[in-house]
Design a protein around this motif. Structure first.
Motif, PDB file in Angstrom:
ATOM      1  N   GLY A 184       0.846  -1.158   0.048  1.00  0.00           N
ATOM      2  CA  GLY A 184       0.000   0.052   0.106  1.00  0.00           C
ATOM      3  C   GLY A 184       0.796   1.303  -0.007  1.00  0.00           C
ATOM      4  N   HIS A 185       1.971   1.294   0.908  1.00  0.00           N
ATOM      5  CA  HIS A 185       2.568   2.493   0.929  1.00  0.00           C
ATOM      6  C   HIS A 185       3.599   2.760  -0.233  1.00  0.00           C
ATOM      7  CE1 HIS A 185       4.758   5.831   3.146  1.00  0.00           C
ATOM      8  NE2 HIS A 185       5.796   4.973   3.209  1.00  0.00           N
ATOM      9  N   GLN A 186       3.836   1.880  -1.052  1.00  0.00           N
ATOM     10  CA  GLN A 186       4.742   2.059  -2.106  1.00  0.00           C
ATOM     11  C   GLN A 186       3.954   3.046  -3.436  1.00  0.00           C
ATOM     12  OE1 GLN A 186       3.995   1.097  -5.666  1.00  0.00           O
ATOM     13  NE2 GLN A 186       1.880   0.571  -4.933  1.00  0.00           N
ATOM     14  N   VAL A 187       2.726   3.293  -3.197  1.00  0.00           N
ATOM     15  CA  VAL A 187       2.008   4.354  -3.781  1.00  0.00           C
ATOM     16  C   VAL A 187       2.669   5.774  -3.795  1.00  0.00           C
ATOM     17  CG1 VAL A 187      -0.284   5.525  -4.087  1.00  0.00           C
ATOM     18  CG2 VAL A 187       0.029   3.045  -3.941  1.00  0.00           C
ATOM     19  N   HIS A 188       2.891   6.071  -2.434  1.00  0.00           N
ATOM     20  CA  HIS A 188       3.542   7.266  -2.204  1.00  0.00           C
ATOM     21  C   HIS A 188       4.828   7.539  -2.728  1.00  0.00           C
ATOM     22  CE1 HIS A 188       3.751  11.133  -0.043  1.00  0.00           C
ATOM     23  NE2 HIS A 188       4.711  10.515   0.666  1.00  0.00           N
ATOM     24  N   HIS A 189       5.549   6.197  -2.920  1.00  0.00           N
ATOM     25  CA  HIS A 189       7.016   6.718  -3.263  1.00  0.00           C
ATOM     26  C   HIS A 189       6.948   6.138  -4.982  1.00  0.00           C
ATOM     27  CE1 HIS A 189       9.151   6.531   0.433  1.00  0.00           C
ATOM     28  NE2 HIS A 189       7.836   6.203   1.003  1.00  0.00           N
ATOM     29  N   SER A 190       5.738   5.870  -5.707  1.00  0.00           N
ATOM     30  CA  SER A 190       6.074   5.579  -6.892  1.00  0.00           C
ATOM     31  C   SER A 190       6.288   6.733  -8.156  1.00  0.00           C
ATOM     32  CB  SER A 190       4.611   4.784  -7.242  1.00  0.00           C
ATOM     33  OG  SER A 190       3.697   5.862  -7.014  1.00  0.00           O
ATOM     34  N   SER A 191       5.918   8.068  -7.494  1.00  0.00           N
ATOM     35  CA  SER A 191       6.208   9.074  -8.366  1.00  0.00           C
ATOM     36  C   SER A 191       7.991   9.335  -8.323  1.00  0.00           C
ATOM     37  CB  SER A 191       5.790  10.342  -8.036  1.00  0.00           C
ATOM     38  OG  SER A 191       6.282  11.660  -8.645  1.00  0.00           O
ATOM     39  N   GLU A 192       8.408   9.608  -9.684  1.00  0.00           N
ATOM     40  CA  GLU A 192       9.775   9.690  -9.958  1.00  0.00           C
ATOM     41  C   GLU A 192      10.099  11.461  -9.932  1.00  0.00           C
ATOM     42  OE1 GLU A 192      11.640   7.476 -13.425  1.00  0.00           O
ATOM     43  OE2 GLU A 192       9.601   6.237 -13.409  1.00  0.00           O
ATOM     44  N   HIS A 193       8.896  12.207  -9.489  1.00  0.00           N
ATOM     45  CA  HIS A 193       9.266  13.487  -9.093  1.00  0.00           C
ATOM     46  C   HIS A 193       9.083  13.515  -7.599  1.00  0.00           C
ATOM     47  CE1 HIS A 193       8.460  14.905 -13.401  1.00  0.00           C
ATOM     48  NE2 HIS A 193       8.161  13.538 -13.577  1.00  0.00           N
ATOM     49  N   TYR A 194       9.529  15.031  -7.207  1.00  0.00           N
ATOM     50  CA  TYR A 194       9.264  15.157  -5.687  1.00  0.00           C
ATOM     51  C   TYR A 194       8.903  16.705  -5.618  1.00  0.00           C
ATOM     52  CZ  TYR A 194      10.318  15.296  -0.935  1.00  0.00           C
ATOM     53  OH  TYR A 194      10.209  15.330   0.480  1.00  0.00           O
ATOM     54  N   ASN A 195       7.627  16.854  -5.427  1.00  0.00           N
ATOM     55  CA  ASN A 195       7.004  18.427  -5.469  1.00  0.00           C
ATOM     56  C   ASN A 195       5.700  18.277  -4.508  1.00  0.00           C
ATOM     57  OD1 ASN A 195       4.800  17.166  -7.009  1.00  0.00           O
ATOM     58  ND2 ASN A 195       6.483  17.463  -8.823  1.00  0.00           N
ATOM     59  N   PHE A 196       5.168  19.216  -4.308  1.00  0.00           N
ATOM     60  CA  PHE A 196       3.861  19.179  -3.422  1.00  0.00           C
ATOM     61  C   PHE A 196       2.830  18.242  -3.935  1.00  0.00           C
ATOM     62  CE2 PHE A 196       5.366  23.929  -2.010  1.00  0.00           C
ATOM     63  CZ  PHE A 196       5.940  23.123  -0.823  1.00  0.00           C
ATOM     64  N   SER A 197       2.770  18.014  -5.095  1.00  0.00           N
ATOM     65  CA  SER A 197       1.743  17.147  -5.790  1.00  0.00           C
ATOM     66  C   SER A 197       2.008  15.657  -5.284  1.00  0.00           C
ATOM     67  CB  SER A 197       1.556  17.180  -7.295  1.00  0.00           C
ATOM     68  OG  SER A 197       2.592  16.593  -7.924  1.00  0.00           O
ATOM     69  N   THR A 198       3.268  15.422  -5.188  1.00  0.00           N
ATOM     70  CA  THR A 198       3.811  14.122  -4.633  1.00  0.00           C
ATOM     71  C   THR A 198       3.272  13.756  -3.303  1.00  0.00           C
ATOM     72  OG1 THR A 198       5.634  14.218  -5.962  1.00  0.00           O
ATOM     73  CG2 THR A 198       5.759  12.659  -4.118  1.00  0.00           C
ATOM     74  N   ALA A 199       3.114  15.000  -2.297  1.00  0.00           N
ATOM     75  CA  ALA A 199       2.562  14.648  -1.031  1.00  0.00           C
ATOM     76  C   ALA A 199       1.327  14.069  -1.113  1.00  0.00           C
ATOM     77  CB  ALA A 199       2.624  15.828  -0.213  1.00  0.00           C
ATOM     78  N   LEU A 200       0.384  14.645  -2.203  1.00  0.00           N
ATOM     79  CA  LEU A 200      -1.086  13.976  -2.399  1.00  0.00           C
ATOM     80  C   LEU A 200      -1.172  12.556  -2.858  1.00  0.00           C
ATOM     81  CD1 LEU A 200      -2.228  17.615  -3.832  1.00  0.00           C
ATOM     82  CD2 LEU A 200      -2.254  16.658  -1.490  1.00  0.00           C
ATOM     83  N   ARG A 201      -0.161  12.047  -3.291  1.00  0.00           N
ATOM     84  CA  ARG A 201      -0.337  10.595  -3.889  1.00  0.00           C
ATOM     85  C   ARG A 201      -0.091   9.831  -2.948  1.00  0.00           C
ATOM     86  NH1 ARG A 201       2.857   8.075  -8.741  1.00  0.00           N
ATOM     87  NH2 ARG A 201       2.457   9.975  -9.850  1.00  0.00           N
ATOM     88  N   GLN A 202      -1.606   9.409  -2.266  1.00  0.00           N
ATOM     89  CA  GLN A 202      -1.621   8.527  -1.197  1.00  0.00           C
ATOM     90  C   GLN A 202      -2.610   7.173  -1.777  1.00  0.00           C
ATOM     91  OE1 GLN A 202      -0.628   9.342   1.918  1.00  0.00           O
ATOM     92  NE2 GLN A 202       0.157  11.154   1.219  1.00  0.00           N
ATOM     93  N   LYS A 203      -2.209   6.170  -0.787  1.00  0.00           N
ATOM     94  CA  LYS A 203      -2.724   4.696  -0.862  1.00  0.00           C
ATOM     95  C   LYS A 203      -4.279   4.861  -0.723  1.00  0.00           C
ATOM     96  CE  LYS A 203      -1.651   3.353   3.827  1.00  0.00           C
ATOM     97  NZ  LYS A 203      -1.010   4.646   4.186  1.00  0.00           N
ATOM     98  N   TRP A 204      -4.938   3.861  -1.279  1.00  0.00           N
ATOM     99  CA  TRP A 204      -6.409   3.366  -1.032  1.00  0.00           C
ATOM    100  C   TRP A 204      -6.782   2.566   0.071  1.00  0.00           C
ATOM    101  CZ3 TRP A 204      -7.861   3.421  -6.971  1.00  0.00           C
ATOM    102  CH2 TRP A 204      -7.507   4.630  -7.515  1.00  0.00           C
ATOM    103  N   THR A 205      -5.625   1.957   0.619  1.00  0.00           N
ATOM    104  CA  THR A 205      -5.862   0.725   1.637  1.00  0.00           C
ATOM    105  C   THR A 205      -5.033   1.330   2.895  1.00  0.00           C
ATOM    106  OG1 THR A 205      -3.743   0.007   0.605  1.00  0.00           O
ATOM    107  CG2 THR A 205      -5.705  -0.675  -0.286  1.00  0.00           C
ATOM    108  N   PRO A 206      -5.901   2.092   3.861  1.00  0.00           N
ATOM    109  CA  PRO A 206      -5.450   2.649   4.986  1.00  0.00           C
ATOM    110  C   PRO A 206      -5.621   1.636   6.182  1.00  0.00           C
ATOM    111  CG  PRO A 206      -7.498   3.720   4.420  1.00  0.00           C
ATOM    112  CD  PRO A 206      -7.228   2.579   3.267  1.00  0.00           C
ATOM    113  N   TYR A 207      -5.951   0.468   6.049  1.00  0.00           N
ATOM    114  CA  TYR A 207      -6.286  -0.340   7.156  1.00  0.00           C
ATOM    115  C   TYR A 207      -5.359  -0.740   8.152  1.00  0.00           C
ATOM    116  CZ  TYR A 207      -5.330  -3.371   3.306  1.00  0.00           C
ATOM    117  OH  TYR A 207      -4.785  -3.807   1.861  1.00  0.00           O
ATOM    118  N   PHE A 208      -4.090  -0.870   7.793  1.00  0.00           N
ATOM    119  CA  PHE A 208      -3.150  -0.974   8.836  1.00  0.00           C
ATOM    120  C   PHE A 208      -2.802  -0.095   9.703  1.00  0.00           C
ATOM    121  CE2 PHE A 208      -1.692  -4.402   5.632  1.00  0.00           C
ATOM    122  CZ  PHE A 208      -1.498  -5.478   6.395  1.00  0.00           C
TER     123      PHE A 208
END
Length: 294
Positions: free
Chosen positions: A118-142
């Protein structure tokens, strides 16, 4: 009922217009005012993917927030000691407890493959900017078992959710390459853009480092702190190479399923699920070398 709904209000949702404003400001600063070679900038497809993942995550997290509040309320009733939200030290305890729990959860999300899926979603962008912060997983159950600790410790349930949101709001602002270094005392105590750029790096020397949310002191205490040296290479060690939202969100779960199906023993099946990313059975490790995350 009104009080219940008030406790469900999410600071992250309320801060969303501010997030979008800062994305626009950063785009303006990068693409109109220019930037040096150490800054990647934005791309339309990457930004659209990040913001789309974030928009769906807001809805999913809103529903999950209700479930967490009910579970926390039940555990709070069982707590041997209950702290009052009217006492200032309760807020201090909540924020420190939230930070320790976040560190443990975040570190586990990198070291347990089913959580990493689930967490890899947030790391999957090859860019690093404020929009990257918004790239969040859809599986928060843990999140539930980790933050439940605070409820059983006597922290009021709605305060726990507030603390989680405060942490996420703060972390939005460390996702930028435009801020290089902050004052030394601040860099020593708090998570900063420099520290978090390291966390998003896929370079070998940057893997599994700088897990802190607001504070970086836990990384210094537990040996996971790495200072920023060379410019990080953002993304995963093996990138998704897709802007399809379903693939970005769930491809690692598919990889786990394939590995489990191909495993020859129950020990290996469990290893593929609960071992670290890149885990392989011992007989394969001897042939292929050490595992890599991502």
């Amino acid at each position: 009922m009104a009080d219940f709904l008030a406790h469900l209000s999410d600071p992250v949702l309320m801060a969303t217009p501010v997030f979008l404003l800062f994305v626009a400001i950063e785009i303006l600063a990068l693409h109109v005012l220019g930037h040096d070679d150490n800054v990647i900038g934005y791309s339309v497809k990457d930004t659209r993917t990040s913001m789309s993942m974030g928009a769906v995550a807001v809805v999913i997290n809103g529903v999950f927030r209700i479930a967490m509040l009910f579970v926390f309320a039940a555990l709070y009733e069982l707590a041997p000691v209950k702290f009052s939200p009217h006492d200032w030290w309760t807020w201090v305890l909540m924020l420190l407890g939230q930070e320790i729990v976040f560190y443990a959860y975040h570190r586990a999300s990198h070291r347990v493959r089913i959580m990493w899926a689930g967490h890899q979603v947030h790391h999957s962008s090859e860019h690093y900017n404020f929009s990257t912060a918004l790239r969040q997983k859809w599986t928060p159950y843990f999140q539930l078992p980790f933050w439940s600790i605070l409820a059983f410790a006597g922290i009021p349930p709605w305060m726990i959710l507030t603390g989680l949101s405060i942490d996420l709001v703060y972390q939005f602002f460390v996702h930028t390459e435009k801020i290089r270094k902050l004052p030394r005392w601040f860099e020593y105590v708090f998570n900063t853009p420099s520290h978090h750029r390291v966390h998003h790096g896929s370079d070998k020397e940057y893997l599994d480092a700088n897990y802190g949310g607001i504070l970086i002191i836990w990384d210094r205490m537990f040996g996971s702190f790495v200072p920023e040296g060379k410019r990080p290479t953002y993304g995963l060690t093996k990138n998704v190479d897709s802007y399809n939202l379903l693939k970005v969100g769930f491809h690692e779960y598919g990889s786990i399923l394939r590995d489990v199906r191909a495993a020859g023993s129950w020990r290996d099946k469990l290893g593929y699920v609960f071992g670290p990313p890149g885990w392989q059975p011992a007989k394969e490790l001897s042939l292929s070398g050490p595992p890599q995350q991502g």
